[in-house]
Design a protein around this motif. Structure first.
Motif, PDB file in Angstrom:
ATOM      1  N   PRO A  44       0.957  -1.231  -0.237  1.00 26.96           N
ATOM      2  CA  PRO A  44      -0.027  -0.168   0.232  1.00 26.96           C
ATOM      3  C   PRO A  44       0.926   1.306   0.020  1.00 26.96           C
ATOM      4  O   PRO A  44       1.863   1.349   0.805  1.00 26.96           O
ATOM      5  CB  PRO A  44      -0.739  -0.244   1.375  1.00 26.96           C
ATOM      6  N   GLN A  45       0.547   2.244  -0.688  1.00 31.88           N
ATOM      7  CA  GLN A  45       1.234   3.657  -0.811  1.00 31.88           C
ATOM      8  C   GLN A  45       0.394   4.769  -0.187  1.00 31.88           C
ATOM      9  O   GLN A  45      -0.773   4.576  -0.572  1.00 31.88           O
ATOM     10  CB  GLN A  45       1.430   3.764  -2.538  1.00 31.88           C
ATOM     11  N   PHE A  46       0.924   5.339   0.644  1.00 36.81           N
ATOM     12  CA  PHE A  46       0.279   6.353   1.438  1.00 36.81           C
ATOM     13  C   PHE A  46      -0.204   7.474   0.362  1.00 36.81           C
ATOM     14  O   PHE A  46       0.671   7.847  -0.639  1.00 36.81           O
ATOM     15  CB  PHE A  46       1.288   7.317   2.341  1.00 36.81           C
ATOM     16  N   ILE A  47      -1.590   7.902   0.356  1.00 35.34           N
ATOM     17  CA  ILE A  47      -1.962   8.960  -0.436  1.00 35.34           C
ATOM     18  C   ILE A  47      -2.407  10.477   0.109  1.00 35.34           C
ATOM     19  O   ILE A  47      -1.618  11.081  -0.067  1.00 35.34           O
ATOM     20  CB  ILE A  47      -3.385   8.718  -1.344  1.00 35.34           C
ATOM     21  N   ILE A  48      -2.940  10.245   1.341  1.00 38.74           N
ATOM     22  CA  ILE A  48      -3.498  11.381   2.134  1.00 38.74           C
ATOM     23  C   ILE A  48      -4.224  11.001   3.515  1.00 38.74           C
ATOM     24  O   ILE A  48      -4.578   9.906   3.420  1.00 38.74           O
ATOM     25  CB  ILE A  48      -4.361  12.350   0.984  1.00 38.74           C
ATOM     26  N   ASP A  49      -3.908  11.571   4.512  1.00 41.70           N
ATOM     27  CA  ASP A  49      -4.540  11.236   5.697  1.00 41.70           C
ATOM     28  C   ASP A  49      -5.577  12.524   6.145  1.00 41.70           C
ATOM     29  O   ASP A  49      -5.058  13.759   5.633  1.00 41.70           O
ATOM     30  CB  ASP A  49      -3.803  10.959   6.801  1.00 41.70           C
ATOM     31  N   ILE A  50      -6.181  12.238   7.103  1.00 40.44           N
ATOM     32  CA  ILE A  50      -6.869  13.534   7.768  1.00 40.44           C
ATOM     33  C   ILE A  50      -7.224  13.143   9.224  1.00 40.44           C
ATOM     34  O   ILE A  50      -7.383  11.979   9.755  1.00 40.44           O
ATOM     35  CB  ILE A  50      -8.397  13.708   6.869  1.00 40.44           C
ATOM     36  N   ARG A  51      -7.022  14.255   9.928  1.00 38.80           N
ATOM     37  CA  ARG A  51      -7.333  14.053  11.580  1.00 38.80           C
ATOM     38  C   ARG A  51      -8.778  14.409  11.910  1.00 38.80           C
ATOM     39  O   ARG A  51      -9.609  14.864  11.127  1.00 38.80           O
ATOM     40  CB  ARG A  51      -6.313  14.606  12.306  1.00 38.80           C
ATOM     41  N   SER A  52      -9.176  13.614  12.987  1.00 43.04           N
ATOM     42  CA  SER A  52     -10.574  13.826  13.119  1.00 43.04           C
ATOM     43  C   SER A  52     -11.235  15.130  13.509  1.00 43.04           C
ATOM     44  O   SER A  52     -12.213  15.532  13.700  1.00 43.04           O
ATOM     45  CB  SER A  52     -10.966  12.913  14.423  1.00 43.04           C
ATOM     46  N   ASN A  53     -10.207  16.169  13.580  1.00 44.45           N
ATOM     47  CA  ASN A  53     -10.419  17.529  13.845  1.00 44.45           C
ATOM     48  C   ASN A  53     -10.566  18.187  12.368  1.00 44.45           C
ATOM     49  O   ASN A  53     -10.795  19.540  12.584  1.00 44.45           O
ATOM     50  CB  ASN A  53      -9.662  18.019  14.947  1.00 44.45           C
ATOM     51  N   MET A  54     -10.614  17.816  11.348  1.00 42.18           N
ATOM     52  CA  MET A  54     -10.526  18.364  10.160  1.00 42.18           C
ATOM     53  C   MET A  54     -11.781  17.718   9.527  1.00 42.18           C
ATOM     54  O   MET A  54     -12.396  16.652   9.713  1.00 42.18           O
ATOM     55  CB  MET A  54      -9.408  18.152   9.410  1.00 42.18           C
ATOM     56  N   ASP A  55     -12.363  18.585   8.433  1.00 43.85           N
ATOM     57  CA  ASP A  55     -13.482  17.934   7.628  1.00 43.85           C
ATOM     58  C   ASP A  55     -12.976  17.856   6.256  1.00 43.85           C
ATOM     59  O   ASP A  55     -13.428  17.115   5.481  1.00 43.85           O
ATOM     60  CB  ASP A  55     -14.585  19.223   7.389  1.00 43.85           C
ATOM     61  N   ARG A  57      -9.341  17.844   3.433  1.00 43.58           N
ATOM     62  CA  ARG A  57      -7.919  18.282   3.282  1.00 43.58           C
ATOM     63  C   ARG A  57      -7.550  17.691   1.758  1.00 43.58           C
ATOM     64  O   ARG A  57      -8.029  16.729   1.227  1.00 43.58           O
ATOM     65  CB  ARG A  57      -6.930  17.216   4.147  1.00 43.58           C
ATOM     66  N   GLN A  58      -6.668  18.491   1.173  1.00 44.48           N
ATOM     67  CA  GLN A  58      -6.317  18.409  -0.142  1.00 44.48           C
ATOM     68  C   GLN A  58      -5.065  18.163  -0.597  1.00 44.48           C
ATOM     69  O   GLN A  58      -4.093  18.729   0.291  1.00 44.48           O
ATOM     70  CB  GLN A  58      -6.983  19.943  -0.762  1.00 44.48           C
ATOM     71  N   GLY A  59      -4.696  17.528  -1.426  1.00 42.26           N
ATOM     72  CA  GLY A  59      -3.342  17.162  -1.767  1.00 42.26           C
ATOM     73  C   GLY A  59      -3.177  17.436  -3.322  1.00 42.26           C
ATOM     74  O   GLY A  59      -4.127  18.071  -3.926  1.00 42.26           O
ATOM     75  N   GLN A  60      -2.225  16.905  -3.931  1.00 40.09           N
ATOM     76  CA  GLN A  60      -2.224  16.933  -5.459  1.00 40.09           C
ATOM     77  C   GLN A  60      -3.179  16.112  -6.123  1.00 40.09           C
ATOM     78  O   GLN A  60      -2.983  14.735  -6.089  1.00 40.09           O
ATOM     79  CB  GLN A  60      -0.776  16.447  -5.825  1.00 40.09           C
ATOM     80  N   ARG A  61      -4.169  16.607  -6.543  1.00 38.51           N
ATOM     81  CA  ARG A  61      -5.244  16.274  -7.362  1.00 38.51           C
ATOM     82  C   ARG A  61      -6.019  15.306  -6.425  1.00 38.51           C
ATOM     83  O   ARG A  61      -7.142  14.532  -6.987  1.00 38.51           O
ATOM     84  CB  ARG A  61      -4.608  14.993  -8.570  1.00 38.51           C
ATOM     85  N   VAL A  62      -6.065  15.167  -5.125  1.00 38.13           N
ATOM     86  CA  VAL A  62      -6.901  14.169  -4.505  1.00 38.13           C
ATOM     87  C   VAL A  62      -7.364  15.012  -3.356  1.00 38.13           C
ATOM     88  O   VAL A  62      -6.739  16.167  -2.753  1.00 38.13           O
ATOM     89  CB  VAL A  62      -6.098  13.031  -3.867  1.00 38.13           C
ATOM     90  N   THR A  63      -8.510  15.060  -2.666  1.00 33.01           N
ATOM     91  CA  THR A  63      -9.178  15.511  -1.710  1.00 33.01           C
ATOM     92  C   THR A  63      -9.658  14.473  -0.728  1.00 33.01           C
ATOM     93  O   THR A  63     -10.439  13.681  -1.462  1.00 33.01           O
ATOM     94  CB  THR A  63     -10.163  16.610  -2.214  1.00 33.01           C
ATOM     95  N   VAL A  64      -9.451  14.746   0.378  1.00 33.25           N
ATOM     96  CA  VAL A  64     -10.294  13.759   1.476  1.00 33.25           C
ATOM     97  C   VAL A  64     -11.309  14.706   2.224  1.00 33.25           C
ATOM     98  O   VAL A  64     -10.928  15.682   2.520  1.00 33.25           O
ATOM     99  CB  VAL A  64      -9.494  12.826   2.371  1.00 33.25           C
ATOM    100  N   LEU A  65     -12.573  13.929   2.220  1.00 32.50           N
ATOM    101  CA  LEU A  65     -13.575  14.447   3.069  1.00 32.50           C
ATOM    102  C   LEU A  65     -14.077  13.819   4.203  1.00 32.50           C
ATOM    103  O   LEU A  65     -14.149  12.612   4.041  1.00 32.50           O
ATOM    104  CB  LEU A  65     -14.788  14.958   2.282  1.00 32.50           C
ATOM    105  N   LEU A  66     -13.954  14.167   5.360  1.00 31.65           N
ATOM    106  CA  LEU A  66     -14.431  13.588   6.453  1.00 31.65           C
ATOM    107  C   LEU A  66     -15.861  14.151   7.080  1.00 31.65           C
ATOM    108  O   LEU A  66     -16.028  15.144   7.382  1.00 31.65           O
ATOM    109  CB  LEU A  66     -13.328  13.618   7.802  1.00 31.65           C
TER     110      LEU A  66
END
Lengths: 112, 111
Positions: A44-55, A57-66
């Protein structure tokens, strides 16, 4: 019990389109969440992470929503490319001992 | 590439044998975690080592054991191999409470 699940086991998108991969989790006490990409025969290759105090987070071409209200997170990949074809896992970090709990994975296929 | 290396790449054993898998962590990382990934499944946490001591364990029997060395490299030992132990074994290194970076894995086949 603890579990991190995925809504869809497979996803096919056209090259250049945006992809959205969803994940549900059950433990509301989780510290943070990670998206990994796994290509055939590789770890597995790390893409992006997000902590529980965030809604969001954006990276290069990727966005994670929580969304903690419904215990849901998603990975958005913009302008998908053939190299994005892989299995994508969300993982929940259990904090103590950094135990990662993985879901089953979603296979993303990019159509030319 | 993450800088995490594992050896061997592939391994074939017979039921009842013992196996040792090795992992070298990424420079600057002091924590190593091991995972088992069955075909078509997500990785399952086996255990984690920090400062040469076990720092958490998943739902795996005692025949799964490990070591961490002063240079932070690690070994996973599995005794009395069973057919269901056939899987990809992954190690991940990290700094404490930080992102885990995975190696390429060792594919173990038990016949």
């Amino acid at each position: 019990g603890e579990s991190v699940g995925l809504h869809l086991p497979t996803l096919s998108v056209q090259e250049g389109d945006n992809s959205i991969i969803n994940c549900a989790y059950s433990n509301s006490a989780s510290d943070y969440f990670i998206w990994y990409k796994q290509e055939s025969g590789k770890g597995p290759q790390f893409i992006i992470d997000i902590r529980s105090n965030m809604d969001k987070r954006q990276g290069q071409r990727v966005t994670v929503l929580l969304n903690k209200t419904v215990k849901h997170l998603s990975l958005q990949i913009a302008a998908t490319q053939p190299g994005d074809s892989a299995v994508y896992f969300c993982a929940e970090n259990k904090g103590e001992a950094q135990k990662l709990v993985f879901g089953q994975g979603t296979r993303l296929t990019i159509n030319p | 590439e993450t800088g995490v290396t594992q050896s061997p790449t592939h391994l074939i054993k017979t039921r009842g044998q013992q196996v040792t898998l090795r992992c070298s962590s990424q420079s600057g990382h002091n924590t190593v975690s091991w995972y088992q990934q069955a075909l078509g499944q997500g990785p399952q946490f086996i255990f984690q080592y920090y400062r040469e001591e076990e720092n958490g364990r998943g739902n795996f029997p005692p025949r799964f054991s490990g070591l961490q060395f002063p240079n932070y490299s690690s070994e996973l030992n599995v005794n009395a191999l069973e057919l269901d132990d056939s899987a990809l074994y992954l190690c991940a290194s990290s700094s404490v409470l930080d992102t885990q970076y995975f190696g390429p894995g060792t594919r173990l086949t038990v016949l």
